[in-house]
Scaffold this motif. Structure first.
Motif, short mmCIF file in Angstrom:
data_model
loop_
_atom_site.label_atom_id
_atom_site.label_comp_id
_atom_site.label_asym_id
_atom_site.label_seq_id
_atom_site.Cartn_x
_atom_site.Cartn_y
_atom_site.Cartn_z
N MET A 1 26.21 63.36 44.92
CA MET A 1 25.60 64.02 43.78
C MET A 1 25.39 63.10 42.59
N ASN A 2 26.15 62.02 42.51
CA ASN A 2 26.06 61.18 41.32
C ASN A 2 25.41 59.83 41.58
N SER A 3 24.62 59.73 42.63
CA SER A 3 24.04 58.41 42.91
C SER A 3 23.17 57.97 41.74
N GLU A 4 23.25 56.70 41.44
CA GLU A 4 22.52 56.20 40.28
C GLU A 4 21.02 56.18 40.54
N ASN A 5 20.28 56.24 39.46
CA ASN A 5 18.83 56.14 39.60
C ASN A 5 18.43 54.69 39.75
N LEU A 6 17.65 54.42 40.78
CA LEU A 6 17.20 53.05 40.99
C LEU A 6 15.77 52.94 40.50
N LYS A 7 15.34 51.70 40.30
CA LYS A 7 13.98 51.49 39.81
C LYS A 7 12.94 51.92 40.83
N ASP A 8 13.21 51.58 42.10
CA ASP A 8 12.17 51.91 43.08
C ASP A 8 12.43 53.23 43.79
N ASP A 9 13.21 54.12 43.17
CA ASP A 9 13.30 55.50 43.69
C ASP A 9 11.90 56.08 43.73
N ILE A 10 11.63 56.83 44.77
CA ILE A 10 10.36 57.54 44.78
C ILE A 10 10.60 58.92 44.20
N ASN A 11 9.98 59.18 43.07
CA ASN A 11 10.15 60.47 42.40
C ASN A 11 9.15 61.47 42.95
N ILE A 12 9.65 62.61 43.34
CA ILE A 12 8.76 63.67 43.80
C ILE A 12 9.12 64.94 43.04
N ASP A 13 8.09 65.59 42.57
CA ASP A 13 8.29 66.79 41.79
C ASP A 13 8.13 68.00 42.70
N VAL A 14 9.19 68.80 42.82
CA VAL A 14 9.13 70.01 43.66
C VAL A 14 9.31 71.20 42.75
N THR A 15 8.31 72.06 42.69
CA THR A 15 8.40 73.22 41.82
C THR A 15 8.25 74.48 42.66
N GLY A 16 9.17 75.40 42.50
CA GLY A 16 9.09 76.65 43.25
C GLY A 16 8.57 77.76 42.39
N HIS A 17 7.73 78.61 42.98
CA HIS A 17 7.36 79.87 42.32
C HIS A 17 7.10 80.87 43.41
N GLN A 18 6.98 82.14 43.05
CA GLN A 18 6.74 83.16 44.06
C GLN A 18 5.33 82.99 44.62
N PHE A 19 5.08 82.70 45.87
CA PHE A 19 6.03 82.31 46.89
C PHE A 19 5.52 81.04 47.52
N ALA A 20 5.64 79.96 46.82
CA ALA A 20 5.17 78.68 47.36
C ALA A 20 5.86 77.54 46.63
#
Ligand code: HEM
Ligand code: CU
Ligand code: CU
Lengths: 376, 629
Positions: free
Chosen positions: A184-203
């Motif tokens: 849970m506490n892994s550090e953020n690396l520079k080359d992390d691939i950031n992906i935005d996941v947003t939930g709403h009803q229903f998708a």
């Protein structure tokens, strides 16, 4: 009895098929048939009960003791033990083999190891205690000739079985604690691939950063029909963001899922990767992991050419909670790049128009739109 | 003093109603607005059983949906109308079914039905009191519960159906009426019902605690109380401390729903429309809910533990092994259960460090649970076991508690919970440990104290049938669910048809549904046995199980005030079964040591030097006599 159901099902299905508009007809005869079966069973039970009673009485009249129910129950207990043990074994092998395949992520392997250790320890306790329970029942069944052994307590043995579980649990806790902290506490690396996941009803909505590798900020106040996520286009980093449909992940790269919900709580669940985190409105969270097995590899491993990793919702969120999924593909770096280059920007024509329109309006006139812009 | 008060009150009744009927009391004050704890216990039991049957039928309805997701059952439309259009339960109604099933089972059956019945029945009878500390409040407690039940059930009759956000009613889903149909009036009714329920539970709990603390008969010190009383007493304390927090959580939710506050809500866009809420936290609700919710699961299991301990000791004809350890582990569970609630929230986005702390406390609570299990096993060891139906159910309780408790060790480990949370693994865990173990504890109590409640015996053979079918079917229903959870199958899914990976579980789901149907039908056997035996059962003797506890010294015919003469004095602990040297294999608590010289042990006089001296004298004369011979 099961055969009977199939029959009933077939009947009702056939009955419902032709007239889809009108309400389906109730198959009363089928139902009566079931009720009849139930009453027949009740009758059977009653008859067996009577027979037993009469048998018991005749035994007693002959000067014998009657049915020894204590012995009967004790025997059933020991039979249950053996049948139950076999049943547990059967369930472990049969249904146990239907569970998730090996973890497809780096931390998932550690979770699985811990799972195995916990399973072994708990199953030892499970089998030992259940066997003791049911053999005691059989062995110490009632007898008029015997008296129970008066044993109110034994401090030594009680200490042993307080301390032994305490030690085992301490070991599990210590390992669990450190693994948990690491996951849970892994550090953020520079080359992390950031992906935005947003939930709403229903998708789920997925957004990838563009070349800059940075996701533009979001604000729920900016949500419109064309800007579903409320991405803030006052910020430069927003302009190259990509809107994608399937979650492609390059293998062996550190992924950072940025998780949020818009309406109610959802949960991002990707069981093959041992990933789960709730998507909570107003509380952005993230989960980091590294996929290690590509979809293609997993397909050969499982011998299932249609296998797909999936992401689905695992927190009750309304009527269509049961169908809120995304396909996840783990691919090689090269495939990933070529896929990425084919993705459309989040800032599509409709959205451009909408924003331009607002900007144009803004220049021309109207304090009202101005306020809206300020709010942004 | 309190004894006197009860007498007065009984007398008052006599004056008021004596001339109207041949009986002392009118029908209304005897059967309806009764203040007699024994009658209130029966009211709780029968209401609880009724609610259990309703919740069981709900579960069969949604099990049918899971087993046959593609089939139509026109009968469902006939029965449920708009909730099951075209012969299939609608997705929203499916969620309503699981929600109300869970709510009823946890709160109305296993909290009020279990504690309400047995605390009311047993506390005065087993500690030696003529009634509860406040019989009037006791009556109110039942009627609040009754009202709460009626309101909960009435939500089936509102337009959009009952609450459907799960029994944990997490906002925002439960806070936004537009988020799902069940979050409309159905949710309002749920909230009102729960507030009344908590009021009932508090009135009951305060009564139980004060009765145990203040109204024990002469000689009944705390360490002479049966484990049932310890369990019910600690359960009541848990409830008194935990339930108010639920009310706080619920009241804030009511504000969010009706007044427009933002305690739990923030940054919400629902169906493309921004909502005005800002600054709230949905996680706050979960903290408040589980601060009750976790103690609640022990509120459910502890009475079952107490009942099983008592029943197993009586029917093994052996003292409960490690009485002190049993009490201390109950106390340990009580205290610890307040600091583990976060294990329900490992993956909510709560600070991971907090998750780590809750993991530690959670696994500590498994230690007292383990101790209890081992002590039960040791109680059976070298016993002289009589298989009454009550005994079988108590044993079933132990078996289920082991099976379900062990999976708690997986779930309590935050690392493992990442993949297990909200899957069928959790469903299996809590149904074994609560849905099965606690229910079996309750049934053990019903079979064991039925003669005390109704003066008649239940049919034993039917009880055997009831036990074995239910026991086997419960395992058939819940054991395979573990593996579904390990395959990542989520709970609260309307159908598993939308996922290629989940379709393979359809056969298991069908199997489980049929096992559940058989288990459900078996319960009608129990109902038949229960209700017929009330009127036609064999007449009970005063102490049918040859038990030591005080309730069996009261006459079979009930009377308000319990004992016709003076309340008996207690001289010993309740577990002197099969004591060497005693004539019978049981010595009731009311028998003084002076009458049992041949079976007394030095241990019996640990804090009574005079008695010890007496005993020594007795043994030395015995020895001398033998030598003379
Ligand atoms: C041996 C001790 C126990 C441990 C370590 C334990 C642990 C846990 C954990 C960690 C969860 C959360 C799982 C999740 O949602 O991911 C859980 C759920 C649950 N447990 Fe236990 N448990 C234990 C005993 C019990 C007992 C005795 C009961 C009730 C009689 C119980 C009833 C429940 C219920 C009802 C839930 C599910 C609540 C929900 O999400 O709807 N547990 N348990
Ligand atoms: Cu969802
Ligand atoms: Cu808990």
């Amino acid at each position: 009895m099961l055969l009977g159901t199939n029959l009933l099902m077939a009947q009702t299905a056939a009955g419902a098929a032709p007239g889809q508009e009108e309400a389906p007809k109730v198959d009363w005869t089928g139902i009566a048939y079931y009720v009849l079966i139930f009453f027949l069973i009740c009758l059977g039970v009653a008859i067996v009960g009577k027979i037993l009673k009469i048998y018991d009485l005749t035994l007693k009249m002959q000067g014998k003791k009657g049915i020894k129910w204590n012995t009967v129950m004790a025997v059933i207990c020991i039979v249950f033990l053996f049948v139950g043990l076999y049943g547990a074994y059967w369930s472990f092998t049969e249904q146990g083999s239907m569970t998730l395949p090996e973890a497809a992520s780096a931390h998932g392997v550690k979770i699985d190891e811990m799972f195995t250790v916990t399973t072994v320890l708990t199953m030892i306790v499970f089998f030992v205690t259940q066997i003791l329970l049911f053999t005691f029942l059989f062995q110490y069944r009632h007898s008029d000739k015997r008296r129970a052994h008066f044993l109110p307590h034994n401090n030594t043995i009680e200490k042993v079985w307080t301390i032994a579980p305490a030690i085992v649990l301490t070991i599990l806790v210590v390992f669990g604690f450190f693994t948990w902290q690491k996951i849970m506490n892994s550090e953020n690396l520079k080359d992390d691939i950031n992906i935005d996941v947003t939930g709403h009803q229903f998708a789920w909505e997925l957004r990838y950063p563009g070349k800059d590798g940075v996701l533009g900020p979001k604000d729920f106040r900016l949500v419109t029909g064309a800007n579903l996520l409320g991405v803030n286009f006052k910020k430069k980093s927003s302009f190259d963001d990509l809107k994608v449909d399937t979650m492609y992940l390059p293998v062996n790269k550190s992924i950072r899922l940025n998780i949020l919900a818009q309406d109610v709580i959802h949960s991002v669940y990707m069981p093959h990767f041992r990933v789960q985190l709730n998507a909570v409105p107003g509380l952005p969270t993230f989960f980091k992991f590294t996929p290690t097995i590509t979809t293609a590899e997993m397909r050969t491993k499982l011998d299932d050419p249609k296998f797909e990793y999936t992401l689905y919702c695992n927190k009750i969120c309304g009527g269509s909670h049961y169908n809120m999924q995304k396909v996840v593909r783990v691919v090689s770096e090269a495939e990933y790049q070529s896929w990425l280059s084919r993705q459309k920007p989040y800032l599509n024509d409709a959205l451009r128009k909408e924003l331009h329109f607002a900007a144009a309006n803004n220049e021309q006139s109207g304090a009202s739109t101005n306020r809206l812009a300020l709010n942004n | 003093m309190s004894t006197l008060a009860v007498h007065d009150h009984a007398g008052a009744h006599h004056d008021e109603h004596g001339h109207e009927h041949h009986h002392d009391q009118s029908f209304l004050s005897k059967y309806v607005f009764s203040m007699d704890h024994k009658m209130i216990a029966k009211q709780f039991l029968i209401t609880g059983i009724t609610m259990a049957v309703i919740a069981m039928i709900l579960s069969i309805l949604f099990r049918i949906q899971l087993a046959y997701p593609d089939k139509t059952f026109p009968l469902l439309t006939t029965l449920l109308g708009r909730f099951a259009p075209n012969g299939r339960i609608s997705p929203d109604f499916y969620l309503a079914l699981v929600t109300i099933h869970g709510t009823i089972m946890v709160f109305f059956v296993l909290t009020a039905g279990l504690s309400g019945t047995f605390a009311n029945l047993l506390i005065p009878l087993q500690v030696g009191a003529r009634d509860m500390a406040s019989p009037f409040m006791n009556m109110l407690s039942y009627w609040f519960f009754f009202l709460a039940s009626v309101i909960m059930l009435s939500s089936f009759f509102v337009q959009k159906g009952p609450a459907s956000g799960g029994w944990t009613i997490y906002p925002p889903l439960s806070a936004l009426p537009k988020a799902m149909p069940g979050s409309g009036e159905g949710m309002t009714l749920w909230l009102i019902s729960m507030v009344l329920f908590v009021a009932s539970s508090l009135m009951g709990g305060i009564n139980y605690v004060s009765t145990v603390l203040n109204m024990r008969t002469k000689g009944m010190d705390l360490w002479k109380m049966p484990l049932t009383i310890w369990a019910l007493f600690l359960t009541a304390i848990l409830g008194i401390l935990a339930f108010p927090v639920l009310v706080a959580g619920v009241v804030l939710l009511i504000f969010d729903r009706s007044v427009g506050t933002s305690f739990y809500l923030s940054d919400i866009v629902l169906n493309g429309v921004q909502q005005p809420f800002e600054g709230g936290s949905p996680i706050l609700f979960q903290h408040l809910f589980w601060f009750l919710g976790h103690p609640e699961v022990y509120i459910v299991i502890m009475p079952a533990m107490g009942i099983s301990s008592e029943v197993m000791s009586v029917n093994s004809r052996k003292p409960i092994f490690g009485y002190h350890a049993m009490v201390y582990s109950l106390i340990g569970i009580t205290v610890l259960s307040f600091i583990v609630w976060g294990h329900h929230m490992f993956v909510t986005g709560m600070n991971p460090f907090l998750g780590g702390v809750f993991m530690i406390t959670t696994l500590i609570i498994a230690v007292p649970s383990a101790v209890k299990t081992f002590n039960w096993l040791a109680t059976l060891w070298r016993g002289n076991i009589r298989f009454t139906p009550a005994m079988l159910f108590a044993i079933g309780m132990v078996s289920f508690f082991i099976s379900g408790g062990l999976t708690g060790i997986f779930l309590g480990n935050a690392t493992l919970d990442i993949n297990l949370h909200d899957t069928y693994f959790v469903v299996a865990h809590f149904h074994l440990v609560m849905g099965s173990a606690a229910i079996f504890g309750m049934l053990a109590g019903v079979y064991h104290w039925f003669p005390k409640m109704f003066g008649r015996m239940m049919d034993e053979k039917l009880g055997y049938l009831h036990f074995w079918l239910t026991f086997i079917c419960a395992y058939l229903v819940f054991f395979p669910m573990h593996f579904m959870g390990l395959d990542g199958v989520p709970r609260r899914y309307y159908a598993f048809t939308e996922f290629a990976s989940m379709q393979k579980w359809l056969t298991i789901n069908t199997f489980v549904t049929w096992a559940a149907i058989i288990a459900a039908l078996t319960q009608f056997g129990f109902l038949y046995n229960f209700f017929v035996s009330i009127f036609k059962g064999q007449k009970a003797t005063q102490n049918p199980w040859e038990s030591n506890t005080l309730e069996w010294t009261t006459p079979v015919e009930h009377l308000h005030g319990n004992w016709p003469g003076e309340i008996p004095t207690v001289y010993r602990w309740p577990y002197d079964y099969s004591k060497p040297g005693a004539e019978e294999d049981y010595i009731p608590q009311t028998v003084p040591y002076s009458q049992t010289m041949s079976s007394n042990l030095p241990h019996d006089f640990e804090d009574n030097p005079a008695g010890l001296e007496e005993l020594n004298k007795f043994t030395s004369t015995l020895k001398a006599n033998e030598q003379v011979k």
